[in-house]
Write a protein that holds these residues in place. Structure first.
Motif, PDB file in Angstrom:
ATOM      1  N   TRP A 202       0.991  -1.232  -0.039  1.00  0.00           N
ATOM      2  CA  TRP A 202      -0.106   0.064  -0.098  1.00  0.00           C
ATOM      3  C   TRP A 202       0.923   1.228  -0.068  1.00  0.00           C
ATOM      4  O   TRP A 202       0.516   2.156  -0.393  1.00  0.00           O
ATOM      5  CB  TRP A 202      -0.950  -0.144   1.173  1.00  0.00           C
ATOM      6  N   ASP A 203       1.845   1.115   0.635  1.00  0.00           N
ATOM      7  CA  ASP A 203       2.888   2.293   0.764  1.00  0.00           C
ATOM      8  C   ASP A 203       3.459   2.866  -0.494  1.00  0.00           C
ATOM      9  O   ASP A 203       3.861   3.587  -0.848  1.00  0.00           O
ATOM     10  CB  ASP A 203       4.191   2.142   1.690  1.00  0.00           C
ATOM     11  N   ASP A 206       1.601   5.219  -3.681  1.00  0.00           N
ATOM     12  CA  ASP A 206       1.473   6.682  -4.162  1.00  0.00           C
ATOM     13  C   ASP A 206       2.809   6.897  -5.323  1.00  0.00           C
ATOM     14  O   ASP A 206       2.455   7.671  -6.212  1.00  0.00           O
ATOM     15  CB  ASP A 206       2.178   7.576  -3.036  1.00  0.00           C
ATOM     16  N   GLU A 262      -7.996   6.851   7.269  1.00  0.00           N
ATOM     17  CA  GLU A 262      -6.688   7.168   6.560  1.00  0.00           C
ATOM     18  C   GLU A 262      -6.665   6.734   4.888  1.00  0.00           C
ATOM     19  O   GLU A 262      -6.379   7.282   4.135  1.00  0.00           O
ATOM     20  CB  GLU A 262      -5.512   6.501   7.327  1.00  0.00           C
ATOM     21  N   GLU A 265      -9.416   8.672   3.005  1.00  0.00           N
ATOM     22  CA  GLU A 265      -8.921   9.731   2.864  1.00  0.00           C
ATOM     23  C   GLU A 265      -7.816   9.755   1.524  1.00  0.00           C
ATOM     24  O   GLU A 265      -7.649  10.621   0.504  1.00  0.00           O
ATOM     25  CB  GLU A 265      -8.406  10.560   3.781  1.00  0.00           C
ATOM     26  N   GLN A 266      -7.019   8.673   1.581  1.00  0.00           N
ATOM     27  CA  GLN A 266      -5.792   8.501   0.450  1.00  0.00           C
ATOM     28  C   GLN A 266      -6.623   8.219  -0.590  1.00  0.00           C
ATOM     29  O   GLN A 266      -6.208   8.839  -1.738  1.00  0.00           O
ATOM     30  CB  GLN A 266      -5.232   7.193   0.818  1.00  0.00           C
ATOM     31  N   LYS A 269      -7.973  11.547  -2.029  1.00  0.00           N
ATOM     32  CA  LYS A 269      -6.915  12.434  -2.508  1.00  0.00           C
ATOM     33  C   LYS A 269      -6.532  11.939  -4.104  1.00  0.00           C
ATOM     34  O   LYS A 269      -6.321  12.985  -4.749  1.00  0.00           O
ATOM     35  CB  LYS A 269      -5.704  12.149  -1.454  1.00  0.00           C
ATOM     36  N   TRP A 270      -6.374  10.655  -4.149  1.00  0.00           N
ATOM     37  CA  TRP A 270      -5.762  10.257  -5.567  1.00  0.00           C
ATOM     38  C   TRP A 270      -7.026  10.485  -6.418  1.00  0.00           C
ATOM     39  O   TRP A 270      -6.552  10.901  -7.798  1.00  0.00           O
ATOM     40  CB  TRP A 270      -5.610   8.759  -5.387  1.00  0.00           C
TER      41      TRP A 270
END
Lengths: 455, 314
Positions: A202-203, A206, A262, A265-266, A269-270
């Motif tokens: 998952w990290d 981005d 979290e 929200e991620q 954001k994307w």
């Protein structure tokens, strides 16, 4: 006039009597209960049969019988189904199996429910994996333990994740039939040409978004990926792998907790950055597929059973990637199980079990996988030549084969259909309509907790 | 012997013979309707009574057993989490119903005025306008999904070519119900047009001739003659459309599935979702009963009003 009144009164009394007599009968059934009653009957019959003869299966079919098998596999699978059924008829069986297409999984569920209420259930039926919990809780399915034990049926060959997916309360009530899992399909040509690496965690998402998305002056030319927001199954895995308890041990939800927020929200954001598309509402699945075919999306998150559909429609090489993980790297079971309604009489159930054993046997397991796009469910067939040939034909499936032990059951809770709808609607509202994520998810959690509290 | 018997029954006069004859006729009449009555009892009244019974249980349709839970389901609807959804669903249903009634009556009337001619061209065009009513909703729903598609839809392409902003018809909560109503309009206007044309043709020409003699213009003739004399038909369309549109299901099921975000979650679709998606037949039964009572009250009220305000001269 009096006669009319008298007859009308009589009819009304008959009507009331009929209704409340019905209540009484149901009340009696209360005492035994659907599932346990059937199991008890089977056990009793088992013992009697075993006393009579120590040889052979107590579930042996002794006279010719025709049974129906309801399925949800569309016209393109008709040839495969007919071929397997023909192979079954070629065995030394007294059972004539009639496959009947009943529409989508949802339509089949409606028809099965209606048939159960009317006592006209088929001998065998498939069911989409999310229905297993409610069917199990309601005693719809015959408990298969006595059958498995009596016939030494090798259930362990399916792997623990698949067995759990088709069980309820620790008892196998169905068998994993056509099974799929969530994967990312990606444009392999594009990945090689641009050196895009698929995320393993998952990290790394981005970084992947930055590499795969093409956004110019706020206009998206290419999405890094498309998330199927029409079904929470496709995104709940990210939550579960991060340790979010969608249904906690005290029967509440953690979807408004910090970790869940979290992740939500991620995603938002994307989406706002134009890097992903959140596919929701009418035609969402079609739109997502089309975006991938047209190269407007580098990748899509979808079910592994649609591999052939993507390959047939894309003029580039299609890659298959296992979902990135976090604390764990599990994916969830999709597709359908095969079940025997418990309401049928024992002769029908014996015939259904015989057909079920064949449909789930090693002999045809790879045929299903090869012809349908679903994955092989038996571990033993993975080491055969057939499996090697399958991988040669569909090399992308290696990603799934490598992770067979990581495919876990869905969350089994009778309130899950209600929970799912609230969750996916709330996510779409917060992401697409730009509603406040915290407030939306807190409201969603409140509604979900109310739904969970009913059970 | 027979003569003697007759003599000892003095009460059997001409009047009592008539009473007996009428009684026999009544029984005969009643026996004629018994098959239909039995049918109604089995397929209409029994399910209603049964539904009422289910509303007091925790039955989920697939379980063999259930237990009585008293007013629990009613409390869920009026005092629990069901209330907000019910209210929202009722609002959506009423919005849809009002829109469909307006479209059916106004649209149908305008079309009737336009097509109420007897030339060959109009005779040819009338069935074309009427035809959508007989196309399956599932089929036309799929076609409308394509027409209203935000990227590839014909409607948005047309809007773009006119320099207007395309709209996400079926995927935005602001426009989804309007999208469904477009299909509705396409289906129902032709039907009400045909009804209005038949009603217009039954209005006596004497009224119009008298109006001509008085020097009335076209609008006045429509306003003071046609419209009032069409009121029985308008009430008929109003009542039937009201009942049908309150029960809308298929177009919602095919086009939006009650979404987005419950924006098209009409009452019958919600009942269906409760029963077949959430397996809560007990709750679906409660919602059905309350909805049935609302429909009954509204229909009775409409008929009551129509008795006072309809001109039945036509």
């Amino acid at each position: 006039m009096r006669i009319k009144r008298g007859i009308a009164l009589l009819l009304a009394m008959i009507l009331c009597l009929a209704v409340f007599t019905g209540c009484g009968e149901k009340g009696k059934e209360d005492e035994t209960g659907g599932k346990s009653k059937n199991t008890e009957v089977v056990d009793k019959e088992d013992k009697e049969d075993k006393d009579e003869s120590q040889e052979g299966s107590p579930y042996e079919v002794t006279e010719p019988i025709t049974i129906e098998w309801w399925h949800a596999q569309e016209a393109q699978y008709a040839e495969l189904i007919d071929s397997v059924v023909e192979q079954f008829h070629e065995t030394d069986t007294k059972v004539t199996l009639e496959p009947v297409y009943q529409g989508s999984y949802t339509e089949l569920n409606e028809k099965l429910i209606a048939a159960l209420a009317a006592d006209t259930a088929p001998a065998l039926s498939v069911a989409n994996t999310p229905y297993v919990a409610e069917y199990g809780a309601s005693g719809v399915c015959e408990v298969l333990t006595p059958y498995i034990e009596a016939d030494d049926f090798d259930i362990d060959d399916f792997g623990i994740g698949l067995i759990e997916s088709s069980s309820y309360d620790g008892e196998p009530i169905s068998l994993p039939f056509l099974i799929s899992t969530q994967v990312m399909y990606y444009n392999k040509d594009m990945a090689e040409a641009e050196g895009i690496e698929l995320p393993e965690t998952w990290d790394e998402m981005d970084e992947f978004m930055d590499a795969a998305a093409k956004v110019t002056n706020g206009e998206t030319e290419r999405f890094a990926t498309c998330v199927p927001g029409w079904d929470q199954w496709y995104f709940e895995t990210y939550y579960r792998n991060s340790g979010v308890e969608i249904v906690t041990s005290d029967n509440t939800t953690d979807l408004d907790g910090s970790k869940a927020m979290e992740i939500a929200e991620q995603f938002k954001k994307w989406y706002k950055e134009g890097k992903i598309d959140w596919c929701y509402g009418t035609g969402a699945s079609t739109n997502m597929r089309q975006a991938f075919f047209d190269g407007k999306a580098f990748s899509v998150m979808h079910t592994s059973s649609l591999y052939e559909m993507y390959v047939e429609n894309c003029d580039f090489e299609v890659g298959m990637h296992y979902y990135p993980g976090a604390d764990t790297r599990y994916s969830e079971v999709g597709g359908c199980v095969l079940l025997m309604p418990a309401k049928n009489d024992q002769k029908v159930k014996n015939a259904a079990w015989e057909a079920m054993k064949f449909l789930m046997s090693k002999d045809v397991n790879m045929q299903w996988a090869d012809g349908s796009g679903y994955m092989p469910t038996r571990k033993s067939v993975l080491e055969t030549e057939e499996a090697e040939a399958f991988l040669e034909k569909k090399p992308a499936f290696q990603a799934v084969f490598d992770n067979l032990d990581n495919i876990k059951p869905r969350i089994q809770h009778p309130a899950y259909p209600a929970l799912s709808k609230i969750w996916l609607d709330s996510m779409a509202k917060a992401i697409i309509e730009d509603a406040d994520m915290t407030a939306t998810m807190e409201e969603a959690a409140k509604l979900i907790n109310e739904a969970l509290a009913d059970y | 012997m027979i003569q003697t018997k007759k003599e000892i029954r003095p009460a059997e006069t001409g009047a009592s013979k008539t009473v007996n004859y009428r009684r026999r006729e009544s029984i005969k009449d009643f026996m004629c309707v018994v098959p239909a009555l039995v049918f109604l009892i089995i397929f209409v009244y029994y399910p209603i009574v049964h539904l009422f019974k289910i509303s007091f249980t925790d039955w989920n349709l697939i379980r063999d057993s259930y237990k009585y839970v008293g007013l629990k389901n009613y409390k869920w609807l009026f005092k629990g989490s069901g209330f907000d959804v019910w209210l929202a669903s009722l609002k959506v249903t009423l919005r849809y119903t009002i829109a469909e009634i307006v479209i059916t009556i106004v649209g149908g009337l305008l079309l009737a005025l336009l097509f109420n001619h007897t030339s060959k061209a109009f005779n040819f065009m009338r069935p074309i306008v009427f035809m959508p009513k007989y196309i399956a909703v599932a089929t036309s729903g799929v076609v409308f999904i394509w027409i209203l598609h935000k990227d590839y839809g014909v409607l948005n392409q047309a809007l773009k070519s006119l320099g207007l902003k395309p709209l996400p018809w079926l995927v935005s909560e602001k426009t989804a119900l309007k999208g469904v109503l477009m299909l509705t309009a396409w289906r129902v206007m032709g039907y009400s047009m045909m009804l209005y044309i038949s009603a217009m043709n039954s209005i006596s020409v004497d009224y119009y001739e008298a109006a001509d003699l008085d020097g009335a213009n076209g609008f006045k003739k429509f306003w003071y003659i046609t419209l009032p004399l069409l009121s029985p038909m308008t009430i008929f369309i109003l009542v039937t459309t009201f009942i049908a549109s309150m029960k809308v299901f298929q177009s919602i099921d095919v086009m939006t599935g009650g979404g987005p975000y419950n924006a098209t979650n009409v009452m019958v679709f919600w009942i269906y979702s409760l029963a077949f998606e959430e397996f809560r037949v007990d709750r679906a039964a409660v919602v059905s009963i309350i909805f049935f009572l609302i429909l009954l009250a509204c229909t009775a009220l409409t008929l009551k009003i129509s008795e006072k305000s309809v001109n039945y001269d036509a």
